[in-house]
Design an enzyme around this catalytic site. Structure first.
Site, PDB file in Angstrom:
ATOM      1  N   GLY A  86       0.807  -1.222   0.000  1.00 39.72           N
ATOM      2  CA  GLY A  86       0.000   0.000   0.000  1.00 39.72           C
ATOM      3  C   GLY A  86       0.834   1.263   0.000  1.00 39.72           C
ATOM      4  CG  ASP A 144       4.660   0.969   5.157  1.00 44.66           C
ATOM      5  OD1 ASP A 144       5.577   1.802   5.174  1.00 44.66           O
ATOM      6  OD2 ASP A 144       4.598   0.000   5.932  1.00 44.66           O
TER       7      ASP A 144
HETATM    8  N1  AR6 Z   1      -0.758   7.691  -1.831  1.00 50.27           N
HETATM    9  C1  AR6 Z   1      -1.850   7.903  -1.065  1.00 50.27           C
HETATM   10  N2  AR6 Z   1      -2.668   6.942  -0.649  1.00 50.27           N
HETATM   11  C2  AR6 Z   1      -2.381   5.669  -1.026  1.00 50.27           C
HETATM   12  C3  AR6 Z   1      -1.262   5.346  -1.824  1.00 50.27           C
HETATM   13  C4  AR6 Z   1      -0.422   6.429  -2.228  1.00 50.27           C
HETATM   14  N3  AR6 Z   1       0.668   6.232  -2.971  1.00 50.27           N
HETATM   15  N4  AR6 Z   1      -1.263   3.991  -2.017  1.00 50.27           N
HETATM   16  C5  AR6 Z   1      -2.345   3.505  -1.384  1.00 50.27           C
HETATM   17  N5  AR6 Z   1      -3.029   4.519  -0.798  1.00 50.27           N
HETATM   18  P1  AR6 Z   1      -2.978   0.866   2.939  1.00 50.27           P
HETATM   19  P2  AR6 Z   1      -3.709   0.374   5.747  1.00 50.27           P
HETATM   20  C6  AR6 Z   1      -4.269   4.485  -0.006  1.00 50.27           C
HETATM   21  O1  AR6 Z   1      -3.316  -0.516   2.553  1.00 50.27           O
HETATM   22  O2  AR6 Z   1      -5.077  -0.026   5.359  1.00 50.27           O
HETATM   23  C7  AR6 Z   1       0.818  -1.913   4.590  1.00 50.27           C
HETATM   24  O3  AR6 Z   1       1.287  -3.165   4.173  1.00 50.27           O
HETATM   25  C8  AR6 Z   1      -5.200   3.307  -0.194  1.00 50.27           C
HETATM   26  O4  AR6 Z   1      -6.066   3.532  -1.312  1.00 50.27           O
HETATM   27  O5  AR6 Z   1      -1.762   1.487   2.369  1.00 50.27           O
HETATM   28  O6  AR6 Z   1      -3.549   1.323   6.902  1.00 50.27           O
HETATM   29  C9  AR6 Z   1       1.404  -1.493   5.932  1.00 50.27           C
HETATM   30  O7  AR6 Z   1       2.739  -1.926   6.074  1.00 50.27           O
HETATM   31  C10 AR6 Z   1      -5.975   3.318   1.109  1.00 50.27           C
HETATM   32  O8  AR6 Z   1      -7.124   4.145   1.002  1.00 50.27           O
HETATM   33  O9  AR6 Z   1      -2.834   1.018   4.558  1.00 50.27           O
HETATM   34  C11 AR6 Z   1       0.490  -2.193   6.899  1.00 50.27           C
HETATM   35  O10 AR6 Z   1       0.877  -3.545   7.082  1.00 50.27           O
HETATM   36  C12 AR6 Z   1      -5.024   3.963   2.108  1.00 50.27           C
HETATM   37  O11 AR6 Z   1      -3.907   4.417   1.348  1.00 50.27           O
HETATM   38  C13 AR6 Z   1      -0.859  -2.128   6.221  1.00 50.27           C
HETATM   39  O12 AR6 Z   1      -0.582  -2.022   4.815  1.00 50.27           O
HETATM   40  C14 AR6 Z   1      -4.510   3.020   3.173  1.00 50.27           C
HETATM   41  O13 AR6 Z   1      -4.251   1.749   2.595  1.00 50.27           O
HETATM   42  C15 AR6 Z   1      -1.633  -0.902   6.626  1.00 50.27           C
HETATM   43  O14 AR6 Z   1      -2.911  -0.963   6.070  1.00 50.27           O
END
Ligand code: AR6
Length: 170
Positions: free
Chosen positions: A31, A33
Site C-alpha cells: 500500500g 507504506d
Molecule cells: N498515496 C496515497 N494513498 C495511497 C497510496 C499512495 N501512494 N497507495 C495507497 N493509498 P494501505 P492500511 C491508499 O493498505 O489499510 C501496509 O502493508 C489506499 O487507497 O496502504 O492502513 C502497511 O505496512 C488506502 O485508502 O494502509 C500495513 O501492514 C489507504 O492508502 C498495512 O498495509 C490506506 O491503505 C496498513 O494498512
C-alpha cells in the site's frame, strides 16, 4: 488551520510532513507504506530501524517521525492504524489516536503543512465512510489546531475521494 482535499499519490506531495499508514514493525509493507519506502529510498528504512532499536515496535495508534529521504516532503510521520475487526469503540478510538498523535508529533517538529492518507482503509479494511468521519472530526476537534497551517487529505482511490468531498465540499 485550513483543510485541503487532493486526489492522488501522497509521495508526490511537497508538505512539511506526509503521514505513512505503517505497521507495528515499522519495516515497510504494501500500500502507501510500500510506495513511501520505494520512492523515499533507504534512508527512511534506516531511520525506522534506528527507532525500533531504541524503542521497539510502534503500537497501534502511536506515531514516530523520520526523514522523508528522496521524497519532496521534509518528514514522514509513520503511524499504525487499527486492523478492522468489526464495529468497536476501541477501533474508532485507535484510528482517532493515529490522527491526533501525528498532529502532536508534527507540532513538536515545527511542521506547518501535513498530508494524511486514508489510514487503515486499504489492507487493514476499516470501512471508508467511518474512517472519513473519524479523520475529519479528529482533525477539526484537535486541541492545538491553530498551530498547524494546513492539513491535506490525500485520497488515492475514487471511493475515498468522493466520501471526503461529500463531507468537506469543494
Ligand atoms: N498515496 C496515497 N494513498 C495511497 C497510496 C499512495 N501512494 N497507495 C495507497 N493509498 P494501505 P492500511 C491508499 O493498505 O489499510 C501496509 O502493508 C489506499 O487507497 O496502504 O492502513 C502497511 O505496512 C488506502 O485508502 O494502509 C500495513 O501492514 C489507504 O492508502 C498495512 O498495509 C490506506 O491503505 C496498513 O494498512
Amino acid at each position: 488551520m485550513t483543510i485541503e482535499l487532493i486526489k492522488g499519490d501522497i509521495t508526490t506531495i511537497k508538505a512539511d510532513a506526509i503521514v505513512n499508514a505503517a505497521n507495528s514493525s515499522l519495516l515497510g509493507g504494501g500500500g502507501v507504506d510500500g510506495a513511501i519506502h520505494r520512492k523515499g529510498g533507504k534512508a527512511i528504512l534506516a531511520a525506522c530501524v534506528a527507532i525500533r532499536n531504541k524503542q521497539g515496535q510502534c503500537k497501534t495508534g502511536n506515531a514516530v517521525i523520520t526523514t522523508a529521504g528522496n521524497l519532496p516532503a521534509k518528514y514522514v510521520i509513520h503511524t499504525v492504524g487499527p486492523v478492522w475487526t468489526g464495529e468497536s469503540e476501541q477501533n474508532s478510538a485507535l484510528l482517532a489516536d493515529c490522527y491526533r498523535n501525528s498532529l502532536i508529533l508534527a507540532i513538536e517538529n515545527d511542521v506547518k503543512i501535513i498530508a494524511f492518507p486514508n489510514i487503515s482503509t486499504g489492507i487493514y479494511h476499516f470501512p471508508k465512510d467511518k474512517a472519513a468521519d473519524i479523520a475529519i472530526n479528529t482533525v477539526n476537534n484537535f486541541a492545538q489546531k491553530e498551530r498547524i497551517e494546513k492539513v491535506i487529505f490525500v485520497c488515492f482511490d475514487e471511493e475515498n475521494y468522493d466520501l471526503y468531498l461529500q463531507r468537506l465540499g469543494r
